[in-house]
Enzyme design. Structure first.
Site, PDB file in Angstrom:
ATOM      1  N   ARG A 110       0.878  -1.182   0.000  1.00 12.01           N
ATOM      2  CA  ARG A 110       0.000   0.000   0.000  1.00 12.01           C
ATOM      3  C   ARG A 110       0.904   1.217   0.000  1.00 12.01           C
ATOM      4  O   ARG A 110       1.590   1.484   0.992  1.00 12.01           O
ATOM      5  CB  ARG A 110      -0.905  -0.014   1.240  1.00 12.01           C
ATOM      6  CG  ARG A 110      -1.585   1.323   1.460  1.00 12.01           C
ATOM      7  CD  ARG A 110      -2.671   1.276   2.523  1.00 12.01           C
ATOM      8  NE  ARG A 110      -3.827   0.558   2.043  1.00 12.01           N
ATOM      9  CZ  ARG A 110      -5.014   0.569   2.639  1.00 12.01           C
ATOM     10  NH1 ARG A 110      -5.200   1.262   3.747  1.00 12.01           N
ATOM     11  NH2 ARG A 110      -6.025  -0.112   2.135  1.00 12.01           N
ATOM     12  N   HIS A 137      -7.492   0.641  -6.171  1.00 14.56           N
ATOM     13  CA  HIS A 137      -7.636  -0.279  -5.031  1.00 14.56           C
ATOM     14  C   HIS A 137      -8.276  -1.571  -5.568  1.00 14.56           C
ATOM     15  O   HIS A 137      -9.443  -1.881  -5.281  1.00 14.56           O
ATOM     16  CB  HIS A 137      -8.511   0.378  -3.962  1.00 14.56           C
ATOM     17  CG  HIS A 137      -8.404  -0.239  -2.609  1.00 14.56           C
ATOM     18  ND1 HIS A 137      -7.587  -1.313  -2.321  1.00 14.56           N
ATOM     19  CD2 HIS A 137      -9.022   0.072  -1.430  1.00 14.56           C
ATOM     20  CE1 HIS A 137      -7.707  -1.624  -1.037  1.00 14.56           C
ATOM     21  NE2 HIS A 137      -8.577  -0.808  -0.477  1.00 14.56           N
ATOM     22  N   GLN A 140     -10.054  -4.190  -3.276  1.00 16.85           N
ATOM     23  CA  GLN A 140     -11.357  -3.722  -2.811  1.00 16.85           C
ATOM     24  C   GLN A 140     -12.423  -4.022  -3.863  1.00 16.85           C
ATOM     25  O   GLN A 140     -13.495  -4.563  -3.559  1.00 16.85           O
ATOM     26  CB  GLN A 140     -11.295  -2.215  -2.538  1.00 16.85           C
ATOM     27  CG  GLN A 140     -12.564  -1.641  -1.965  1.00 16.85           C
ATOM     28  CD  GLN A 140     -12.838  -2.112  -0.554  1.00 16.85           C
ATOM     29  OE1 GLN A 140     -11.962  -2.029   0.307  1.00 16.85           O
ATOM     30  NE2 GLN A 140     -14.025  -2.631  -0.295  1.00 16.85           N
ATOM     31  N   ASP A 232     -17.747   6.445  -0.801  1.00 19.66           N
ATOM     32  CA  ASP A 232     -16.438   6.358  -0.127  1.00 19.66           C
ATOM     33  C   ASP A 232     -16.165   7.733   0.487  1.00 19.66           C
ATOM     34  O   ASP A 232     -16.876   8.716   0.189  1.00 19.66           O
ATOM     35  CB  ASP A 232     -15.360   5.968  -1.161  1.00 19.66           C
ATOM     36  CG  ASP A 232     -13.959   5.806  -0.558  1.00 19.66           C
ATOM     37  OD1 ASP A 232     -13.845   5.706   0.680  1.00 19.66           O
ATOM     38  OD2 ASP A 232     -12.973   5.801  -1.330  1.00 19.66           O
ATOM     39  N   CYS A 271     -16.530   1.095   1.092  1.00 22.09           N
ATOM     40  CA  CYS A 271     -15.323   0.294   1.292  1.00 22.09           C
ATOM     41  C   CYS A 271     -14.825   0.349   2.733  1.00 22.09           C
ATOM     42  O   CYS A 271     -14.068  -0.511   3.149  1.00 22.09           O
ATOM     43  CB  CYS A 271     -14.229   0.768   0.344  1.00 22.09           C
ATOM     44  SG  CYS A 271     -13.815   2.511   0.553  1.00 22.09           S
ATOM     45  N   ARG A 299     -13.327  -9.144   1.823  1.00 24.34           N
ATOM     46  CA  ARG A 299     -11.914  -8.852   1.569  1.00 24.34           C
ATOM     47  C   ARG A 299     -11.084 -10.096   1.910  1.00 24.34           C
ATOM     48  O   ARG A 299     -10.178 -10.482   1.185  1.00 24.34           O
ATOM     49  CB  ARG A 299     -11.425  -7.663   2.426  1.00 24.34           C
ATOM     50  CG  ARG A 299     -12.037  -6.317   2.106  1.00 24.34           C
ATOM     51  CD  ARG A 299     -11.587  -5.765   0.761  1.00 24.34           C
ATOM     52  NE  ARG A 299     -10.148  -5.645   0.632  1.00 24.34           N
ATOM     53  CZ  ARG A 299      -9.419  -4.623   1.090  1.00 24.34           C
ATOM     54  NH1 ARG A 299     -10.004  -3.606   1.695  1.00 24.34           N
ATOM     55  NH2 ARG A 299      -8.108  -4.592   0.910  1.00 24.34           N
TER      56      ARG A 299
END
Ligand code: CP
Ligand code: NVA
Length: 313
Positions: A110, A137, A140, A232, A271, A299
């Protein structure tokens, strides 16, 4: 397990996965989820003695814990490397990659700039997974579309309405949704739209899948008839200095009960982490149409599927 078409590959962009790749990952995730939910363990853990190095330049709850717990559940091990050890300028990104490939089986990173993950992938001979950059992402999106697949089956022709920022999460959903033939709508304030390059790529994917991309400044227009309404944070990690001006710009883009009345059947997605009272109200997030914690759980299952497929040998 052998002969996975995903073996040895990287996942840097959601566009790296074809529709058959995604179908394979959904099937594997469903299998792993069913076994784990019944037994809380896997009878034949497929990644015994395999190691995942996890590099974080930004904070994380879900990504860190699901990758780390996922590796444990699959019989392997994950190690968390602090930013200052590996990406903080002690040595070049290329040298980090050329060391790690000799120690571990895969890298999940990340980072801030997308280019750092892309460089790790270019330099390391082992699979590299994007755990979020400012541009994308993909893990996700994989978990989110798996969540919708569990509910709706085939996703082609389904409509996802993203309300808010044309950000990393939107980019990956647009690319993966377009690959699967979905209609992906974005309602965003002017000045907070997506990357033109990502939209261009998503449009190419949609042209061959029968999907589409649409943009509006009217959240209600985006939500009408949608199967899923997604939001988000208005301010992503690294943009904290803009938080106040973003709160003003996005004030009309809140997912609340009034907006959702435009599509009474749609599920509500986020998310996480959520900023209750900003992009989503608590009554909606905790309400019967919310699947946000299913997304979060998925996830774990979707990334375990990814790890098993990438590390197949
Ligand atoms: N959704 C997500 O990636 O959460 P974290 O930032 O907690 O990893
Ligand atoms: N867009 C958010 C997603 C967090 C999981 C961010 O980049 O901060």
């Amino acid at each position: 397990m052998t002969n996975s078409p995903l073996a040895g590959r990287d996942l840097i962009s959601a566009a790296d996965l074809s529709a058959p790749d995604i179908a394979r990952l959904f099937a594997r995730a469903a299998e792993l989820k069913a076994e784990f939910r019944t037994e809380r363990r896997h009878a034949n853990p497929p990644l015994e003695r395999r190691t995942l190095a996890m590099l974080f330049q930004k904070p994380s709850l879900r990504t860190r814990v699901t990758f780390e717990a996922g590796m444990t559940q699959l019989g392997g091990h994950a190690l968390y490397l602090e930013e200052k050890v590996v990406l903080g300028g002690r040595e070049t990104v290329s040298d980090v990659a050329r060391n790690l490939e000799r120690f571990v089986d895969a890298i999940m990173a990340r980072t801030g700039p997308h280019e750092v993950v892309a460089e790790l992938a270019a330099r390391a001979s082992i699979p590299v997974i994007n755990g979020l950059t400012i541009r994308e992402h993909p893990c996700q999106a994989l978990a989110d579309l798996f969540t919708l697949h569990e509910r709706f089956g085939d996703l082609s022709g389904r409509t996802l309405a993203f309300i808010g920022d044309g950000n990393n999460v939107y980019h990956s959903l647009a690319l993966m949704g377009a690959t699967l033939g979905m209609h992906v709508r974005l309602a965003h304030p002017l000045g907070y739209g997506p990357s033109g390059r990502i939209v261009e790529r998503a449009r190419e994917l949609a042209a061959s899948s029968g999907g589409s991309l649409a943009f509006t400044q009217d959240p209600r227009e985006a939500v009408e008839g949608a199967d899923a309404v997604y939001t988000d944070a208005w301010t992503s990690m690294g943009q904290e200095a803009e938080a106040e001006e973003r709160r003003d710009a996005f004030a009309r883009f809140q997912v609340n009960a009034t907006l959702l009345a435009a599509s009474p059947e749609a599920v509500v997605m986020h998310c996480l982490p959520a900023h209750r009272g900003e992009e989503i109200t608590s009554d909606v997030m905790d309400g019967p149409r919310s699947v946000v914690f299913e997304q979060s759980e998925n996830r774990l299952h979707a990334q375990k599927a990814l790890l098993v497929e990438l590390l197949a040998s």
